[in-house]
Design a protein around this motif. Sequence first.
Motif, short mmCIF file in Angstrom:
data_model
loop_
_atom_site.label_atom_id
_atom_site.label_comp_id
_atom_site.label_asym_id
_atom_site.label_seq_id
_atom_site.Cartn_x
_atom_site.Cartn_y
_atom_site.Cartn_z
N GLY A 285 0.81 -1.21 0.00
CA GLY A 285 0.00 0.00 0.00
C GLY A 285 0.85 1.26 0.00
N ALA A 286 1.94 1.25 0.78
CA ALA A 286 2.85 2.40 0.80
C ALA A 286 3.53 2.58 -0.54
CB ALA A 286 3.88 2.23 1.92
N ALA A 287 3.90 1.47 -1.19
CA ALA A 287 4.53 1.55 -2.51
C ALA A 287 3.57 2.13 -3.54
CB ALA A 287 5.00 0.16 -2.95
N ILE A 288 2.31 1.74 -3.46
CA ILE A 288 1.31 2.29 -4.38
C ILE A 288 1.16 3.79 -4.17
CG2 ILE A 288 -1.18 2.35 -4.83
CD1 ILE A 288 -1.14 -0.71 -4.51
N ASP A 289 1.16 4.23 -2.93
CA ASP A 289 1.11 5.67 -2.66
C ASP A 289 2.29 6.38 -3.29
OD1 ASP A 289 -1.22 5.37 -1.20
OD2 ASP A 289 -0.20 5.33 0.75
N PHE A 290 3.48 5.79 -3.14
CA PHE A 290 4.70 6.39 -3.66
C PHE A 290 4.67 6.48 -5.18
CE2 PHE A 290 9.06 5.94 -5.28
CZ PHE A 290 9.70 6.99 -4.64
N LEU A 291 4.33 5.38 -5.84
CA LEU A 291 4.29 5.35 -7.30
C LEU A 291 3.20 6.27 -7.85
CD1 LEU A 291 4.78 1.51 -7.92
CD2 LEU A 291 6.49 3.33 -8.21
N SER A 292 2.08 6.32 -7.16
CA SER A 292 0.98 7.18 -7.61
C SER A 292 1.37 8.64 -7.52
CB SER A 292 -0.27 6.91 -6.77
OG SER A 292 -0.71 5.58 -6.94
N GLU A 293 2.14 9.00 -6.51
CA GLU A 293 2.59 10.38 -6.38
C GLU A 293 3.53 10.77 -7.52
OE1 GLU A 293 4.84 13.33 -3.16
OE2 GLU A 293 4.11 11.36 -2.53
N VAL A 294 4.41 9.84 -7.89
CA VAL A 294 5.29 10.09 -9.04
C VAL A 294 4.48 10.14 -10.33
CG1 VAL A 294 7.26 9.22 -10.38
CG2 VAL A 294 7.27 9.02 -7.88
N GLY A 295 3.52 9.23 -10.46
CA GLY A 295 2.66 9.18 -11.65
C GLY A 295 3.08 8.06 -12.58
N MET A 296 2.20 7.09 -12.80
CA MET A 296 2.56 5.93 -13.63
C MET A 296 2.83 6.33 -15.07
SD MET A 296 2.75 3.70 -11.37
CE MET A 296 3.24 2.39 -12.50
N ASN A 297 2.12 7.31 -15.59
CA ASN A 297 2.40 7.75 -16.96
C ASN A 297 3.77 8.39 -17.06
OD1 ASN A 297 -0.09 6.86 -17.93
ND2 ASN A 297 -1.10 8.81 -17.51
N ASN A 298 4.18 9.11 -16.02
CA ASN A 298 5.53 9.68 -15.99
C ASN A 298 6.59 8.59 -15.96
OD1 ASN A 298 4.53 12.32 -15.92
ND2 ASN A 298 4.44 12.35 -13.68
N ILE A 299 6.30 7.52 -15.22
CA ILE A 299 7.27 6.44 -15.09
C ILE A 299 7.48 5.72 -16.41
CG2 ILE A 299 7.67 4.18 -14.01
CD1 ILE A 299 6.31 5.32 -11.48
N ILE A 300 6.40 5.33 -17.09
CA ILE A 300 6.57 4.61 -18.36
C ILE A 300 7.22 5.50 -19.42
CG2 ILE A 300 4.21 5.11 -19.14
CD1 ILE A 300 6.31 1.96 -19.92
N GLU A 301 6.86 6.76 -19.45
CA GLU A 301 7.48 7.67 -20.42
C GLU A 301 8.98 7.80 -20.15
OE1 GLU A 301 7.17 12.35 -21.93
OE2 GLU A 301 5.73 11.55 -20.46
N HIS A 302 9.35 7.94 -18.89
CA HIS A 302 10.77 8.05 -18.53
C HIS A 302 11.52 6.78 -18.88
CE1 HIS A 302 14.37 8.93 -16.18
NE2 HIS A 302 14.20 7.78 -15.54
N GLU A 303 10.96 5.62 -18.56
CA GLU A 303 11.64 4.36 -18.81
C GLU A 303 11.83 4.11 -20.30
OE1 GLU A 303 9.68 1.19 -16.87
OE2 GLU A 303 9.93 2.04 -14.87
N GLN A 304 10.84 4.45 -21.09
CA GLN A 304 10.97 4.22 -22.53
C GLN A 304 12.01 5.15 -23.13
OE1 GLN A 304 6.83 4.40 -23.90
NE2 GLN A 304 6.70 2.18 -23.82
N GLN A 305 12.15 6.35 -22.59
CA GLN A 305 13.23 7.23 -23.03
C GLN A 305 14.59 6.64 -22.70
OE1 GLN A 305 12.36 10.97 -21.11
NE2 GLN A 305 10.80 11.55 -22.60
N ILE A 306 14.70 6.08 -21.49
CA ILE A 306 15.96 5.46 -21.08
C ILE A 306 16.25 4.23 -21.95
CG2 ILE A 306 17.18 4.29 -19.20
CD1 ILE A 306 16.88 7.28 -18.79
N ALA A 307 15.22 3.44 -22.22
CA ALA A 307 15.41 2.25 -23.05
C ALA A 307 15.84 2.64 -24.46
CB ALA A 307 14.13 1.42 -23.09
#
Length: 406
Positions: A285-307
Amino acid sequence: MNVQAIREQFPILNQEVNGHPLVYLDSAATSQKPLPVIQSLEAYYRQHNSNVHRGVHTLGTRATDQYEGAREKVKNFINASSTQEVIFTRGTTTSLNMVAYGYARHFLKENDEIVLTQMEHHSNIIPWQQAAKYTGAKLKYIPMEEDGTITLDAVRATVTDKTKMVAVTHVSNVLGTINPIKEIAQIAHEKGAIIVVDGAQSVPHMQVDMQELDCDFYAFSGHKMCAPTGIGVLYGKKALLEKMEPVEFGGEMIDFVDLYDSTWKELPWKFEGGTPIIAGAIGLGAAIDFLSEVGMNNIIEHEQQIASYAQDKLSQIEGINIYGPEHRAGLVTFNIEGVHPHDTATVLDAEGIAVRAGHHCAQPLMKWLNATATARASFYLYNDESDIDRLAEGIQRAKEYFGDVF
């Protein structure tokens, strides 16, 4: 996305390995844990530690509220219809086995078809092999394109009126292939089949929506999404979970026990026998709070840029073979010609760079790639382009160490 600020939330990354600053590129195996998750575990054990659903004392009430609160967070995170559709498990492997044993073994019959892909993790192959042996059902595999993708035409050609189950990964842990789950689910349902999805490599990295995807079962692990090890989720449509049999029996999952027969508690507790993974669920639950604050769309966009940056950077190195499609999730799997991937990983580790080497629990896919093993660099929200630069430098050193055989 402020990667440096995010990195500061992960204490483990602030260290040296073999005299070099750590570059952690093995998040597909397990992610690192941020301070809010670590602190949630400490707070539980320091202040609230108690069993759940049983005692009426204050600590028991607190623990139960946090445990069931975590279930509510999961429900919202994946957009399930109800918390009754969220089953806490040990992880993706356990979740998939639960479906194979609790559903497939009871509802499949001889000559029914189970459709898979060759890119599956062993956890999404072996349970179906066992279910097929038990029921007499047949396994079929959707053919793959040269770049490691599958087409919808290939899905339509493989899924027939005899198909009762389609089991497919959302994201390949080797190739980074992102499969079109929504469309595959539609094809499966048109043929009267149900779809089971391995979401171990998708839920940590992108927004998933059970209503949009229309999956019947969906499995994922907490430890790959900043949560503790030993906690995972099986999502299932309520109607299917109600038909499905439990696979563990004992305390907590019962309604009434007589000397010769018993009845089961309602969903979701029907599938959570014994003392559940309380601290793990709270950490999830704490991890979900953390990831949600960062934003899942931000995460996938960032990772695909890195990839994409990693593909470009590594492809400039002579003698590198990169596997998988151009558009992919946040990982790059590769080999250096003439160098065993275990040797590559050993040299990289000497430089403080952590990558994975081996068959990645995907031996059928290794056979399809005509490789015994590969090296894999996988990325998460705490990685940036400087990590890829270090990886490229380490690969050059590996080539030099092994005599630059080209």
